[in-house]
Design a protein around this motif. Structure first.
Motif, PDB file in Angstrom:
ATOM      1  N   ARG A 171       0.837  -1.193   0.000  1.00  0.00           N
ATOM      2  CA  ARG A 171       0.000   0.000   0.000  1.00  0.00           C
ATOM      3  C   ARG A 171       0.879   1.253   0.000  1.00  0.00           C
ATOM      4  O   ARG A 171       1.846   1.330   0.747  1.00  0.00           O
ATOM      5  N   PRO A 172       0.576   2.247  -0.856  1.00  0.00           N
ATOM      6  CA  PRO A 172       1.400   3.463  -0.887  1.00  0.00           C
ATOM      7  C   PRO A 172       1.310   4.235   0.423  1.00  0.00           C
ATOM      8  O   PRO A 172       0.302   4.190   1.129  1.00  0.00           O
ATOM      9  N   ARG A 173       2.375   4.932   0.764  1.00  0.00           N
ATOM     10  CA  ARG A 173       2.415   5.704   1.999  1.00  0.00           C
ATOM     11  C   ARG A 173       1.452   6.885   1.921  1.00  0.00           C
ATOM     12  O   ARG A 173       1.344   7.544   0.893  1.00  0.00           O
ATOM     13  N   ASP A 174       0.761   7.123   3.006  1.00  0.00           N
ATOM     14  CA  ASP A 174      -0.133   8.267   3.128  1.00  0.00           C
ATOM     15  C   ASP A 174       0.556   9.257   4.062  1.00  0.00           C
ATOM     16  O   ASP A 174       0.456   9.148   5.285  1.00  0.00           O
ATOM     17  N   VAL A 175       1.286  10.210   3.486  1.00  0.00           N
ATOM     18  CA  VAL A 175       2.092  11.136   4.273  1.00  0.00           C
ATOM     19  C   VAL A 175       1.225  11.973   5.204  1.00  0.00           C
ATOM     20  O   VAL A 175       1.581  12.215   6.358  1.00  0.00           O
ATOM     21  N   ALA A 176       0.067  12.409   4.715  1.00  0.00           N
ATOM     22  CA  ALA A 176      -0.832  13.215   5.540  1.00  0.00           C
ATOM     23  C   ALA A 176      -1.313  12.418   6.747  1.00  0.00           C
ATOM     24  O   ALA A 176      -1.394  12.938   7.866  1.00  0.00           O
ATOM     25  N   ARG A 177      -1.635  11.156   6.544  1.00  0.00           N
ATOM     26  CA  ARG A 177      -2.077  10.294   7.634  1.00  0.00           C
ATOM     27  C   ARG A 177      -0.960  10.081   8.640  1.00  0.00           C
ATOM     28  O   ARG A 177      -1.163  10.118   9.855  1.00  0.00           O
ATOM     29  N   GLU A 178       0.256   9.854   8.142  1.00  0.00           N
ATOM     30  CA  GLU A 178       1.400   9.676   9.037  1.00  0.00           C
ATOM     31  C   GLU A 178       1.633  10.924   9.882  1.00  0.00           C
ATOM     32  O   GLU A 178       1.913  10.840  11.078  1.00  0.00           O
ATOM     33  N   HIS A 179       1.518  12.080   9.242  1.00  0.00           N
ATOM     34  CA  HIS A 179       1.702  13.344   9.960  1.00  0.00           C
ATOM     35  C   HIS A 179       0.658  13.488  11.061  1.00  0.00           C
ATOM     36  O   HIS A 179       0.979  13.924  12.184  1.00  0.00           O
ATOM     37  N   ALA A 234      -7.408   6.941  13.611  1.00  0.00           N
ATOM     38  CA  ALA A 234      -6.822   5.925  12.730  1.00  0.00           C
ATOM     39  C   ALA A 234      -6.930   4.569  13.430  1.00  0.00           C
ATOM     40  O   ALA A 234      -7.185   4.492  14.630  1.00  0.00           O
ATOM     41  N   THR A 257      -3.249   0.554  10.919  1.00  0.00           N
ATOM     42  CA  THR A 257      -2.606   1.595  10.108  1.00  0.00           C
ATOM     43  C   THR A 257      -1.277   2.008  10.724  1.00  0.00           C
ATOM     44  O   THR A 257      -0.277   2.176  10.022  1.00  0.00           O
ATOM     45  N   ARG A 282       3.069   1.133   9.456  1.00  0.00           N
ATOM     46  CA  ARG A 282       4.128   2.128   9.239  1.00  0.00           C
ATOM     47  C   ARG A 282       5.258   2.021  10.256  1.00  0.00           C
ATOM     48  O   ARG A 282       6.420   2.200   9.919  1.00  0.00           O
TER      49      ARG A 282
END
Length: 209
Positions: A16-24, A53, A57, A61
């Motif tokens: 699954r591609p990284r979701d930078v906004a979600r990680e932030h 989240a 999830t 990460r």
């Protein structure tokens, strides 16, 4: 055209591609919680709830809470770019150190203090944090030292490694351990009486002048 089955297979292989906004958002939630309840009481469950989240999830990460907090430390508290270039080593060091001290005295500094304290009881966290702080420290101060070498202010054999250990240790000790003030005068004295003399020791360029 690739079939739907093949496309799905490729997606599974790539992950699954990284979701930078979600990680932030997750890292921000972790920082907020650690300020409110402390590191020990800050759980993955609580972070997931604050960030809206799922735990799955987060675990996709980061392996655990320790990795999550070190990531947050890197991306938020230590990720301040400092473009320092005054044309001479003394002024560069004073400005760079002054800016770092401001960070340590800020809410971000409180996070660093909390994690350093927690690291004493959490070996895995303790193994990650020193490297994180050291890497961030090295990035900017090494640039300052390299320019000083190019200008001939210090030699290529200057003991930079020693100072990379000493400089952050002095300020974290005064701010977080002894709670002493770090004034501009203290920074200037440290640069003039300790850092520059150590760097210029046995400098052939200086000896010829």
């Amino acid at each position: 055209f690739p079939s739907h089955d093949n496309t799905s297979k490729v997606s599974r292989l790539l992950g699954r591609p990284r979701d930078v906004a979600r990680e932030h958002a997750i890292e921000t939630a972790a920082i907020e919680l650690v300020h409110e309840v402390g590191y020990q009481r800050c759980t993955i469950e609580a972070i997931a709830l604050r960030a809206k989240a799922s735990k799955a999830t987060i675990y996709r990460r980061w392996k655990n809470k320790q990795e999550l907090f070190v990531s947050a430390l890197n991306q938020h508290s230590l990720n301040t770019r400092l473009e320092v270039d005054n044309g001479n080593l003394r002024d560069d060091l004073i400005e760079l150190i002054s800016e770092k001290v401001k960070v340590l005295k800020s809410p971000d500094g409180a996070l660093i203090s909390e994690l350093l304290s927690a690291a004493q009881m959490d070996p895995e966290l303790g193994s990650l944090i020193p490297n994180t702080i050291r890497e961030q420290q090295d990035t900017y101060i090494v640039q300052v030292f390299n320019r000083a070498i190019d200008r001939g202010e210090i030699s290529k054999s200057a003991n930079v490694e020693l100072l990379l250990e000493i400089i952050p240790a002095v300020f974290t000790y005064r701010i977080f351990t002894t709670r002493q003030n770090v004034s501009q005068r203290f920074i200037e004295r440290l640069v003039d009486d300790v850092i520059i003399p150590v760097l210029q020791k046995n400098n052939p360029t200086k000896e010829k002048k």
